[in-house]
Design a protein around this motif. Structure first.
Motif, short mmCIF file in Angstrom:
data_model
loop_
_atom_site.label_atom_id
_atom_site.label_comp_id
_atom_site.label_asym_id
_atom_site.label_seq_id
_atom_site.Cartn_x
_atom_site.Cartn_y
_atom_site.Cartn_z
N PRO A 137 0.82 -1.21 0.00
CA PRO A 137 0.00 0.00 0.00
C PRO A 137 0.86 1.27 0.00
CG PRO A 137 -0.06 -1.06 2.15
CD PRO A 137 0.70 -1.97 1.23
N THR A 138 0.31 2.32 -0.59
CA THR A 138 0.95 3.62 -0.59
C THR A 138 0.19 4.53 0.36
OG1 THR A 138 1.69 3.36 -2.87
CG2 THR A 138 1.64 5.60 -2.00
N VAL A 139 0.93 5.13 1.31
CA VAL A 139 0.34 6.04 2.29
C VAL A 139 0.94 7.42 2.09
CG1 VAL A 139 0.07 6.54 4.76
CG2 VAL A 139 -0.02 4.16 3.95
N LEU A 140 0.08 8.42 2.01
CA LEU A 140 0.50 9.80 1.86
C LEU A 140 0.11 10.57 3.11
CD1 LEU A 140 1.43 12.34 0.25
CD2 LEU A 140 -0.87 12.40 -0.74
N PHE A 141 1.10 11.18 3.77
CA PHE A 141 0.86 12.02 4.94
C PHE A 141 0.83 13.48 4.49
CE2 PHE A 141 2.91 8.22 6.73
CZ PHE A 141 1.96 7.87 7.68
N LEU A 142 -0.27 14.18 4.79
CA LEU A 142 -0.44 15.56 4.37
C LEU A 142 -0.63 16.49 5.56
CD1 LEU A 142 -3.01 15.33 1.42
CD2 LEU A 142 -0.59 15.89 1.26
N CYS A 143 0.08 17.60 5.56
CA CYS A 143 -0.21 18.70 6.47
C CYS A 143 0.09 20.00 5.72
CB CYS A 143 0.56 18.58 7.79
SG CYS A 143 2.34 18.72 7.68
N VAL A 144 -0.07 21.11 6.34
CA VAL A 144 0.09 22.38 5.64
C VAL A 144 1.52 22.59 5.18
CG1 VAL A 144 -0.09 24.90 5.81
CG2 VAL A 144 -1.87 23.45 6.81
N HIS A 145 2.47 22.57 6.10
CA HIS A 145 3.85 22.94 5.76
C HIS A 145 4.76 21.76 5.43
CE1 HIS A 145 2.88 27.01 6.74
NE2 HIS A 145 2.49 26.67 7.94
N ASN A 146 4.29 20.54 5.64
CA ASN A 146 5.09 19.34 5.38
C ASN A 146 6.46 19.46 6.06
OD1 ASN A 146 6.70 17.71 2.63
ND2 ASN A 146 5.52 16.70 4.20
N ALA A 147 6.45 20.00 7.27
CA ALA A 147 7.71 20.27 7.97
C ALA A 147 7.78 19.64 9.35
CB ALA A 147 7.90 21.78 8.10
N GLY A 148 6.67 19.11 9.85
CA GLY A 148 6.67 18.56 11.20
C GLY A 148 5.94 17.24 11.28
N ARG A 149 4.62 17.32 11.48
CA ARG A 149 3.82 16.11 11.70
C ARG A 149 3.93 15.11 10.56
NH1 ARG A 149 -1.31 19.79 12.93
NH2 ARG A 149 -0.23 20.88 11.25
N SER A 150 3.75 15.58 9.33
CA SER A 150 3.78 14.65 8.20
C SER A 150 5.16 14.05 7.99
CB SER A 150 3.29 15.33 6.92
OG SER A 150 4.05 16.49 6.64
N GLN A 151 6.20 14.84 8.25
CA GLN A 151 7.56 14.31 8.12
C GLN A 151 7.86 13.27 9.20
OE1 GLN A 151 9.71 14.74 5.72
NE2 GLN A 151 8.98 16.54 4.64
N MET A 152 7.41 13.54 10.43
CA MET A 152 7.62 12.56 11.50
C MET A 152 6.84 11.28 11.23
SD MET A 152 7.99 14.72 15.07
CE MET A 152 6.47 15.65 14.96
N ALA A 153 5.59 11.42 10.75
CA ALA A 153 4.78 10.24 10.45
C ALA A 153 5.43 9.41 9.34
CB ALA A 153 3.37 10.66 10.05
N ALA A 154 5.91 10.08 8.29
CA ALA A 154 6.58 9.37 7.21
C ALA A 154 7.83 8.66 7.72
CB ALA A 154 6.92 10.34 6.08
N GLY A 155 8.58 9.34 8.58
CA GLY A 155 9.78 8.74 9.16
C GLY A 155 9.45 7.50 9.97
N TRP A 156 8.41 7.59 10.80
CA TRP A 156 8.00 6.43 11.60
C TRP A 156 7.58 5.27 10.71
CZ3 TRP A 156 9.54 5.22 16.05
CH2 TRP A 156 9.62 6.13 17.11
N LEU A 157 6.74 5.56 9.69
CA LEU A 157 6.24 4.47 8.87
C LEU A 157 7.37 3.81 8.08
CD1 LEU A 157 3.85 2.77 8.06
CD2 LEU A 157 3.28 4.48 6.32
#
Length: 137
Positions: A5-25
């Motif tokens: 599966p492909t998972v896309l994490f989206l937030c406004v600045h792509n600088a915090g939450r989405s980057q951490m989530a991508a790193g964890w996954l």
């Protein structure tokens, strides 16, 4: 959904939450999941406190760069996880959407980012279980 599966994490600045989530996954799932992250209004760089907080748990975000989402990225995605981007996040019919209401780490020090990092890990683990993806570690 494909075998990988492909998972896309989206937030406004792509600088915090989405980057951490991508790193964890990436860290927890290895090559069992295709991981993408993007933002509706990408920042210049990843939040230094997020980079530091992730480094503390052995995940290197120093090479990560905020980037905008594209129609192509969205089309290739099975699961879209939004994190506080509201109406700025795209919606494409036929995609599975999850919204993770998480505190924005922007402007916070590493002490305040650690609990957000840990909440994200828990959510990523739940997502992996839901997708039937075993942990790589």
């Amino acid at each position: 959904m494909t075998d990988t599966p492909t998972v896309l994490f989206l937030c406004v600045h792509n600088a915090g939450r989405s980057q951490m989530a991508a790193g964890w996954l990436r860290h927890l799932a290895g090559d069992r999941v295709q991981v993408l992250s993007a933002g509706s209004a990408p920042a210049e760089q990843v939040n230094p406190a997020a980079v530091e907080a992730m480094a503390e748990v052995g995940i290197d975000l120093t090479g990560a760069r905020p980037k905008p989402w594209t129609e192509e990225t969205l089309a290739a995605t099975d699961v879209v996880v939004t994190m506080g981007c509201g109406d700025a996040c795209p919606v494409l019919p036929g995609k599975r959407y999850l919204d993770w209401p998480l505190e924005d780490p922007a402007g916070k020090g590493v002490e305040a980012v650690r609990p957000i990092r840990d909440q994200i890990r828990g959510r990523v683990e739940e997502l992996m279980a839901d997708l039937g993806v075993a942990s790589a570690g």
